[in-house]
Design an enzyme around this catalytic site. Structure first.
Site, PDB file in Angstrom:
ATOM      1  N   LYS A  18       0.848  -1.156   0.298  1.00  8.19           N
ATOM      2  CA  LYS A  18      -0.018   0.013   0.087  1.00  8.19           C
ATOM      3  C   LYS A  18       0.816   1.201  -0.259  1.00  8.19           C
ATOM      4  CE  LYS A  18      -1.914  -0.948   4.031  1.00  8.19           C
ATOM      5  NZ  LYS A  18      -1.190  -2.031   4.055  1.00  8.19           N
ATOM      6  N   ARG A  94      -9.328   1.525   9.145  1.00  6.37           N
ATOM      7  CA  ARG A  94      -8.655   0.144   9.113  1.00  6.37           C
ATOM      8  C   ARG A  94      -9.842  -0.577  10.362  1.00  6.37           C
ATOM      9  NH1 ARG A  94      -2.772   0.760   9.110  1.00  6.37           N
ATOM     10  NH2 ARG A  94      -1.875  -0.917   9.646  1.00  6.37           N
ATOM     11  N   ARG A 131      11.418  -5.485   4.764  1.00  2.95           N
ATOM     12  CA  ARG A 131      11.025  -4.036   4.589  1.00  2.95           C
ATOM     13  C   ARG A 131      12.438  -3.023   5.313  1.00  2.95           C
ATOM     14  NH1 ARG A 131       5.330  -2.037   5.347  1.00  2.95           N
ATOM     15  NH2 ARG A 131       5.494  -3.311   7.436  1.00  2.95           N
ATOM     16  N   ARG A 163      11.840  -1.320  10.724  1.00  7.73           N
ATOM     17  CA  ARG A 163      10.678  -0.390  11.436  1.00  7.73           C
ATOM     18  C   ARG A 163      10.606  -1.207  12.834  1.00  7.73           C
ATOM     19  NH1 ARG A 163       5.267   0.080   7.960  1.00  7.73           N
ATOM     20  NH2 ARG A 163       4.437  -0.554  10.044  1.00  7.73           N
ATOM     21  N   ARG A 174      -0.462  -7.953  14.054  1.00 11.46           N
ATOM     22  CA  ARG A 174      -1.009  -6.896  13.174  1.00 11.46           C
ATOM     23  C   ARG A 174      -1.781  -7.688  11.914  1.00 11.46           C
ATOM     24  NH1 ARG A 174       4.452  -4.496  12.187  1.00 11.46           N
ATOM     25  NH2 ARG A 174       3.709  -3.539  10.103  1.00 11.46           N
TER      26      ARG A 174
HETATM   27  P1  ADP Z   1       2.240  -1.984   3.118  1.00 15.48           P
HETATM   28  O1  ADP Z   1       2.210  -0.419   3.065  1.00 15.48           O
HETATM   29  O2  ADP Z   1       1.111  -2.412   2.527  1.00 15.48           O
HETATM   30  O3  ADP Z   1       2.603  -2.415   4.694  1.00 15.48           O
HETATM   31  P2  ADP Z   1       4.842  -1.536   1.661  1.00 15.48           P
HETATM   32  O4  ADP Z   1       4.536  -0.680   0.571  1.00 15.48           O
HETATM   33  O5  ADP Z   1       5.288  -0.928   2.964  1.00 15.48           O
HETATM   34  O6  ADP Z   1       3.386  -2.415   2.235  1.00 15.48           O
HETATM   35  O7  ADP Z   1       5.536  -2.911   1.304  1.00 15.48           O
HETATM   36  C1  ADP Z   1       6.125  -4.095   2.043  1.00 15.48           C
HETATM   37  C2  ADP Z   1       7.486  -4.260   1.576  1.00 15.48           C
HETATM   38  O8  ADP Z   1       7.486  -4.773   0.236  1.00 15.48           O
HETATM   39  C3  ADP Z   1       8.327  -3.219   1.313  1.00 15.48           C
HETATM   40  O9  ADP Z   1       9.836  -3.551   1.725  1.00 15.48           O
HETATM   41  C4  ADP Z   1       8.544  -2.897  -0.269  1.00 15.48           C
HETATM   42  O10 ADP Z   1       9.759  -2.426  -0.668  1.00 15.48           O
HETATM   43  C5  ADP Z   1       8.162  -4.064  -0.577  1.00 15.48           C
HETATM   44  N1  ADP Z   1       7.218  -4.243  -1.970  1.00 15.48           N
HETATM   45  C6  ADP Z   1       5.994  -3.487  -2.186  1.00 15.48           C
HETATM   46  N2  ADP Z   1       5.760  -3.767  -3.423  1.00 15.48           N
HETATM   47  C7  ADP Z   1       6.309  -4.727  -3.818  1.00 15.48           C
HETATM   48  C8  ADP Z   1       6.113  -5.605  -5.191  1.00 15.48           C
HETATM   49  N3  ADP Z   1       5.120  -5.356  -6.188  1.00 15.48           N
HETATM   50  N4  ADP Z   1       7.105  -6.589  -5.414  1.00 15.48           N
HETATM   51  C9  ADP Z   1       7.936  -6.876  -4.341  1.00 15.48           C
HETATM   52  N5  ADP Z   1       8.167  -6.064  -3.159  1.00 15.48           N
HETATM   53  C10 ADP Z   1       7.342  -5.087  -2.981  1.00 15.48           C
HETATM   54  P1  AMP Z   2       1.234   0.901   8.928  1.00 12.21           P
HETATM   55  O1  AMP Z   2       2.354   1.903   8.624  1.00 12.21           O
HETATM   56  O2  AMP Z   2       0.002   1.212   8.267  1.00 12.21           O
HETATM   57  O3  AMP Z   2       1.451  -0.595   9.046  1.00 12.21           O
HETATM   58  O4  AMP Z   2       0.863   1.276  10.754  1.00 12.21           O
HETATM   59  C1  AMP Z   2       1.713   1.075  11.475  1.00 12.21           C
HETATM   60  C2  AMP Z   2       0.943   1.020  12.773  1.00 12.21           C
HETATM   61  O5  AMP Z   2       0.353   2.410  13.037  1.00 12.21           O
HETATM   62  C3  AMP Z   2      -0.041  -0.097  13.018  1.00 12.21           C
HETATM   63  O6  AMP Z   2       0.156  -1.390  13.424  1.00 12.21           O
HETATM   64  C4  AMP Z   2      -1.221   0.681  14.260  1.00 12.21           C
HETATM   65  O7  AMP Z   2      -0.302   0.476  15.367  1.00 12.21           O
HETATM   66  C5  AMP Z   2      -0.956   1.988  13.760  1.00 12.21           C
HETATM   67  N1  AMP Z   2      -1.980   2.664  12.802  1.00 12.21           N
HETATM   68  C6  AMP Z   2      -1.948   3.231  11.786  1.00 12.21           C
HETATM   69  N2  AMP Z   2      -3.079   3.529  11.025  1.00 12.21           N
HETATM   70  C7  AMP Z   2      -3.949   3.091  11.947  1.00 12.21           C
HETATM   71  C8  AMP Z   2      -5.390   3.031  11.863  1.00 12.21           C
HETATM   72  N3  AMP Z   2      -6.091   3.349  10.895  1.00 12.21           N
HETATM   73  N4  AMP Z   2      -6.038   2.608  13.030  1.00 12.21           N
HETATM   74  C9  AMP Z   2      -5.206   2.365  14.023  1.00 12.21           C
HETATM   75  N5  AMP Z   2      -4.028   2.017  14.270  1.00 12.21           N
HETATM   76  C10 AMP Z   2      -3.333   2.370  13.015  1.00 12.21           C
END
Ligand code: ADP
Ligand code: AMP
Length: 223
Positions: A18, A94, A131, A163, A174
């Site tokens: 995302k 969410r 990541r 992270r 999560r």
């Molecule tokens: P989300 O926001 O849904 O948790 P991220 O955008 O942070 O996901 O992506 C999670 C990990 O996967 C990151 O390390 C990112 O660089 C990698 N990633 C994202 N899209 C792809 C893809 N299409 N193919 C391979 N790796 C990806």
């Molecule tokens: P994310 O970066 O989207 O993976 O979010 C990281 C963390 O932030 C989550 O595991 C939650 O602890 C908090 N968080 C982010 N967005 C929300 C949301 N819409 N509702 C509740 N917690 C959130």
């Protein structure tokens, strides 16, 4: 076609891509990218009161309470030109109460499309395990796709790190909460006729093209 950018929500489990795709979509359409997780991580980095309040939930992989999250989103949507210009919401809503509050805040300027970016859990887990994010601008990398120079961000030159909440325990929590709290949103938005699905497996470029194609279809239908 509408004369503003899309009002778009990206749904999808942790690791679906995302954040990666929301940044690109926001740049492509010239709209605001609002990622609640990024807002909270920035607050923690800056040592603000909000950061202090949310860190204990985030570190354990728990959701931040609805009223805190809703407060942040309401402020951005009402005090910026996001609604006029368009936006991509990433990681919000969410929960069903968050989705209902979003409807109230948007009122006469509703969402155009909610995209479920779908990947199987094994792929999401692999993506999360590798990541790495920039501590400053939150650009996302992966061990298979690192920055050009030894974990220094290509965009802003800050450190790129894992992270704090990408530990095995917090990730499992999560994903569990995603099934319980966030999956019901798929039905919520399907009932409103807003839901579209995009396959998140495969090359990031191909996923981006599918997302743009989906948004274009919806914006054309709405115009
Ligand atoms: P989300 O926001 O849904 O948790 P991220 O955008 O942070 O996901 O992506 C999670 C990990 O996967 C990151 O390390 C990112 O660089 C990698 N990633 C994202 N899209 C792809 C893809 N299409 N193919 C391979 N790796 C990806
Ligand atoms: P994310 O970066 O989207 O993976 O979010 C990281 C963390 O932030 C989550 O595991 C939650 O602890 C908090 N968080 C982010 N967005 C929300 C949301 N819409 N509702 C509740 N917690 C959130």
């Amino acid at each position: 076609m509408s004369d503003r950018g899309p009002h778009l929500v990206l749904l999808g489990k942790q690791g679906a891509g995302k954040g990666t795709q929301a940044s690109r979509l926001a740049e492509h359409y010239g709209v605001i990218h609002l990622a609640t997780g990024d807002v909270f991580r920035a607050a923690i980095n800056e040592g603000t009161e909000l950061g202090f309040e949310v860190q204990r939930y985030m570190d354990r992989g728990e959701l931040v309470p609805d009223e805190i999250v809703i407060g942040v989103v309401r402020e951005v949507l009402t005090n910026s030109d996001a609604v006029k210009r368009g936006f991509v919401l990433d990681g919000f809503p969410r929960t069903v109460p968050q989705a209902k509050e979003l409807e109230r805040v948007l009122a006469d300027f509703p969402l155009d499309v909610v995209i479920d970016l779908d990947v199987p859990t094994e792929i999401a887990l692999h993506r999360i395990a590798g990541r790495r994010v920039c501590v400053q601008c939150q650009t996302t990398y992966h061990v298979d796709n690192p920055p050009k120079e030894d974990w220094i961000c290509d965009v802003c030159g800050s450190d790129v790190v894992q992270r704090d909440d990408d530990t095995e325990e917090a990730v499992m929590r999560r994903l569990e909460l995603w099934e319980i709290q966030t999956l019901p949103l798929i039905h919520f938005y399907r009932r409103r006729g807003l839901l579209a699905h995009v396959d998140g497996i495969g090359d990031s470029e191909d996923v981006f093209e599918s997302l743009v194609a989906t948004v274009e279809v919806r914006m054309t239908e709405d115009a």
